[in-house]
Scaffold this active site. Structure first.
Site, PDB file in Angstrom:
ATOM      1  N   ASP A 105       0.717  -1.162  -0.049  1.00  0.00           N
ATOM      2  CA  ASP A 105      -0.174   0.020  -0.058  1.00  0.00           C
ATOM      3  C   ASP A 105       0.723   0.998   0.037  1.00  0.00           C
ATOM      4  O   ASP A 105       1.588   1.637   0.837  1.00  0.00           O
ATOM      5  CB  ASP A 105      -0.950   0.041   1.296  1.00  0.00           C
ATOM      6  CG  ASP A 105      -1.973  -1.013   1.111  1.00  0.00           C
ATOM      7  OD1 ASP A 105      -1.922  -1.747   0.604  1.00  0.00           O
ATOM      8  OD2 ASP A 105      -3.085  -0.928   1.856  1.00  0.00           O
ATOM      9  N   LYS A 169      -6.981   3.844  -2.979  1.00  0.00           N
ATOM     10  CA  LYS A 169      -7.389   3.630  -1.375  1.00  0.00           C
ATOM     11  C   LYS A 169      -7.478   5.115  -0.970  1.00  0.00           C
ATOM     12  O   LYS A 169      -6.779   5.948  -1.166  1.00  0.00           O
ATOM     13  CB  LYS A 169      -6.269   3.049  -0.594  1.00  0.00           C
ATOM     14  CG  LYS A 169      -6.400   2.980   0.735  1.00  0.00           C
ATOM     15  CD  LYS A 169      -5.089   2.082   1.063  1.00  0.00           C
ATOM     16  CE  LYS A 169      -5.011   2.074   2.956  1.00  0.00           C
ATOM     17  NZ  LYS A 169      -3.874   1.586   3.365  1.00  0.00           N
ATOM     18  N   LYS A 198     -10.224   0.401  -2.133  1.00  0.00           N
ATOM     19  CA  LYS A 198     -10.144   0.082  -0.672  1.00  0.00           C
ATOM     20  C   LYS A 198     -10.778   1.302   0.212  1.00  0.00           C
ATOM     21  O   LYS A 198     -10.166   2.458   0.153  1.00  0.00           O
ATOM     22  CB  LYS A 198      -8.714  -0.231  -0.331  1.00  0.00           C
ATOM     23  CG  LYS A 198      -8.285  -0.443   1.130  1.00  0.00           C
ATOM     24  CD  LYS A 198      -6.921  -0.874   1.515  1.00  0.00           C
ATOM     25  CE  LYS A 198      -6.776  -0.934   3.002  1.00  0.00           C
ATOM     26  NZ  LYS A 198      -5.460  -1.433   2.997  1.00  0.00           N
TER      27      LYS A 198
END
Length: 264
Positions: A105, A169, A198
């Protein structure tokens, strides 16, 4: 899960567990804290634990010690501000993969995005994506949506997809804001179906989680796994663990903007 879940779909508690990336990112966590948490979470069979880069070897070992658990180890790159150099992000990604991480991430360079340096932002993302994809792992790009205007969020989606990212995200959980329904809706609309979304930050109860799923979210970043799974079991037993329509329950009980001190 990789496909959008339709409204009206009945879910199991394991379906919820399969959406969860549990965050173990607070700076004060000790190695003992991380190990104990990973063992517990792997026992609950969630999708992944997202740990600090230095904790990857420990987390991999701890998760592997839970027999039969599918729980993976994810880590963060350029966290939490995204302002480390591309070379540093690439080195961090390579080390994380060597240590056993199976998802990355990364935080995009927020200031460069706001400053209009779009080519630089895309190249930065693409460099980490290349490293991740060479190793066969997923790369998620964190926007920090609370700091961005709507057009900047759209641009971040375009740049992330052009750079080959697997996910976009919402948040790190460390900037005073978290996932909102309007943000995840925008992100889902701006990206093609091949890029997943996400939601992280503020997902602390099952109603919020289900509302995010209704908007097309396929991964949840949270540190409230125990509460979510407990509520999911209760709802599953009552036959009410069901994805709502996307328009339902826009005023969520957890609030649109979590406090600065309340990460994930």
């Amino acid at each position: 899960m990789t496909d959008r879940i339709s409204a009206g779909t009945s879910l199991s508690t394991q379906d919820i567990a399969d959406l969860i990336d549990h965050a173990l990112l607070k700076p004060e966590l000790t190695p003992q804290d991380v190990r104990a948490s990973v063992v517990d979470l792997a026992g609950q069979r969630i999708w992944s634990v997202c740990v600090r880069p230095a904790d990857v070897p420990l987390a991999v070992e701890a998760a592997a010690g839970v027999e039969g658990s599918p729980t993976r180890v994810c880590t963060v790159i350029g966290f939490p501000h995204g302002t480390t150099s591309t070379a540093a992000k690439v080195a961090e990604a390579r080390q994380a993969l060597a240590d056993g991480a199976t998802e990355l991430d990364m935080v995009l360079h927020i200031g460069a995005l706001i400053g209009g340096l779009h080519e630089q932002v895309q190249d930065d993302i693409a460099a980490v994506v290349e490293v991740g994809h060479e190793a066969g792992v997923l790369v998620k790009v964190i926007f920090e949506t609370v700091l961005l205007e709507e057009e900047q969020k759209k641009q971040a989606c375009r740049l992330s997809e052009a750079a080959g990212a697997d996910f976009v995200k919402t948040s790190t959980g460390f900037a005073g804001g978290g996932a909102t329904l309007s943000d995840v809706r925008l992100m889902r609309e701006q990206c093609s179906p091949g890029v997943q979304v996400k939601a992280s930050g503020g997902v602390r109860d099952i109603d919020t989680a289900l509302a995010m799923v209704a908007e097309g979210v396929t991964r949840l970043g949270t540190s409230s796994t125990e509460a979510l799974l407990h509520e999911a079991r209760v709802r599953e037993a009552g036959g009410t663990l069901v994805v709502p329509s996307p328009e339902a329950d826009l005023d969520l009980p957890s609030g649109a903007r979590p406090p600065v001190s309340d990460t994930y």
